[in-house]
Scaffold this active site. Structure first.
Site, short mmCIF file in Angstrom:
data_model
loop_
_atom_site.label_atom_id
_atom_site.label_comp_id
_atom_site.label_asym_id
_atom_site.label_seq_id
_atom_site.Cartn_x
_atom_site.Cartn_y
_atom_site.Cartn_z
N ASP A 15 -3.67 7.02 -2.16
CA ASP A 15 -2.81 5.86 -2.44
C ASP A 15 -2.24 5.86 -3.86
O ASP A 15 -1.45 4.97 -4.20
CB ASP A 15 -3.60 4.56 -2.25
CG ASP A 15 -3.72 4.16 -0.78
OD1 ASP A 15 -2.85 4.59 0.02
OD2 ASP A 15 -4.66 3.42 -0.45
N LYS A 27 -1.89 -3.34 -3.32
CA LYS A 27 -1.02 -2.60 -2.40
C LYS A 27 -1.28 -3.11 -0.99
O LYS A 27 -2.43 -3.21 -0.57
CB LYS A 27 -1.34 -1.10 -2.51
CG LYS A 27 -0.79 -0.24 -1.40
CD LYS A 27 -1.84 0.71 -0.79
CE LYS A 27 -2.86 0.03 0.06
NZ LYS A 27 -3.69 0.87 0.92
O1 C5P Z 1 -7.87 9.69 -0.91
P1 C5P Z 1 -8.87 8.57 -0.78
O2 C5P Z 1 -10.03 8.71 -1.71
O3 C5P Z 1 -8.24 7.24 -0.84
O4 C5P Z 1 -9.46 8.69 0.71
C1 C5P Z 1 -10.69 8.16 1.10
C2 C5P Z 1 -11.10 8.74 2.44
O5 C5P Z 1 -10.24 8.25 3.45
C3 C5P Z 1 -11.00 10.25 2.55
O6 C5P Z 1 -12.18 10.86 2.12
C4 C5P Z 1 -10.77 10.45 4.05
O7 C5P Z 1 -11.99 10.36 4.74
C5 C5P Z 1 -9.96 9.24 4.42
N1 C5P Z 1 -8.49 9.50 4.43
C6 C5P Z 1 -7.94 10.22 5.47
N2 C5P Z 1 -6.58 10.46 5.48
C7 C5P Z 1 -5.80 9.97 4.49
C8 C5P Z 1 -6.35 9.21 3.44
C9 C5P Z 1 -7.71 9.00 3.44
O8 C5P Z 1 -8.64 10.68 6.38
N3 C5P Z 1 -4.49 10.20 4.54
#
Ligand code: C5P
Length: 268
Positions: free
Chosen positions: A128, A11
């Site tokens: 994602d 991605k």
């Molecule tokens: O959802 P994912 O595991 O990919 O996100 C990893 C980290 O990235 C989250 O714990 C958060 O700290 C940050 N994040 C965020 N805002 C988002 C996506 C991710 O702050 N929209």
């Protein structure tokens, strides 16, 4: 039941604007996302008595083979035990959605295997995962849970990763401004190079502060029509006029930086 083979394409956030922060700490995003035709992990999935995950391939090192892996959690969310062989060809913690793309691929494979739709909430697996389930050019907003298909030109790109892990939470923490302008109105004929050039990746500066080698990557791509970082890094992309130009640039980069992951791909 048969084994199903699926690919999990990288991605790429061609633009990623951070437009706010929610009370729970997650950030609001507005992003144009595309997928690499020629850079993907591969998964083989078949029904099993108990959950099983085998990881091989060039980037298998350090990938968990239990419930810490998003693939495993995706299968649990679907609600059936499966055996998964995951061949990791994409670098991880790299801003190209590797774990999310793998989880989305497991859900797609299980939908085909069990002949029923996934009715759970993909966003609960990771921000994602919804866009990776769609796996085509899209505008992603909210914290990642709002996904709308978008017309986009195909781009000839080189993807470059210098081999540093950049933890996403660290990059968000280093962000100077959390309230930035959203993406500009999309062109009627679909996303093109001129529109992309006027957008940004708001995570690029904070990621460069965490991992200065990202600046070296972007500098190495300066012959591209546009060079930018994807996601929270460290993978950067360069866009070139056509396939041969992208392939030639990839060859030059591999010679100059033999320890980097470098690959040419169409993004769509
Ligand atoms: O959802 P994912 O595991 O990919 O996100 C990893 C980290 O990235 C989250 O714990 C958060 O700290 C940050 N994040 C965020 N805002 C988002 C996506 C991710 O702050 N929209």
């Amino acid at each position: 039941m048969p084994t199903i083979r699926v690919v999990a394409p990288a991605k790429i956030n061609l633009a990623l604007h951070v437009t706010g922060k929610r009370a729970d700490g997650y950030h609001l995003l507005d992003s144009h996302v595309v997928f690499a035709r020629d850079a993907h992990d591969t998964l083989e999935v078949c029904p099993a008595q108990d959950m099983e995950l085998i990881v091989d391939g060039p980037f298998a090192d350090g990938v968990p083979t239990d419930a810490r892996n998003l693939c495993w959690r995706a299968a649990e969310a679907f609600g059936a035990p499966v055996s998964i062989r995951l061949t990791k060809a994409l670098p991880h913690a790299a801003g190209i959605g590797g774990g999310s793309a793998d989880a989305a691929a497991v859900l797609r494979a299980m939908e085909a295997l069990f002949e029923r739709r996934f009715t759970g909430d993909a966003a609960l697996l990771g921000a994602d995962v919804p866009v990776c389930l769609l796996s085509r050019s899209a505008r992603m907003s909210g914290i990642g849970e709002i996904v709308a298909p978008v017309k986009s030109a195909e781009f000839h790109a080189v993807l470059v990763n210098p081999g540093v892990d950049v933890p996403t939470p660290n990059v968000f923490r280093a962000l100077a401004s959390r309230q930035n302008a959203p993406l500009a109105d999309l062109p009627d004929d679909g996303v093109d190079l001129a529109w992309l050039k006027a957008q940004r990746n708001d995570l690029q500066a904070p990621a460069m502060a965490c991992a200065p080698v990202i600046a070296t990557c972007l500098d190495a791509l300066k012959d591209a029509e546009l060079a930018r970082m994807s996601g929270s890094g460290a993978t950067c992309f360069g866009l070139y006029s056509d396939g041969p130009a992208a392939s030639a640039a990839a060859e030059r980069l591999r010679t100059r930086h033999p320890n980097w992951w470098v690959t040419a791909s169409v993004l769509r």
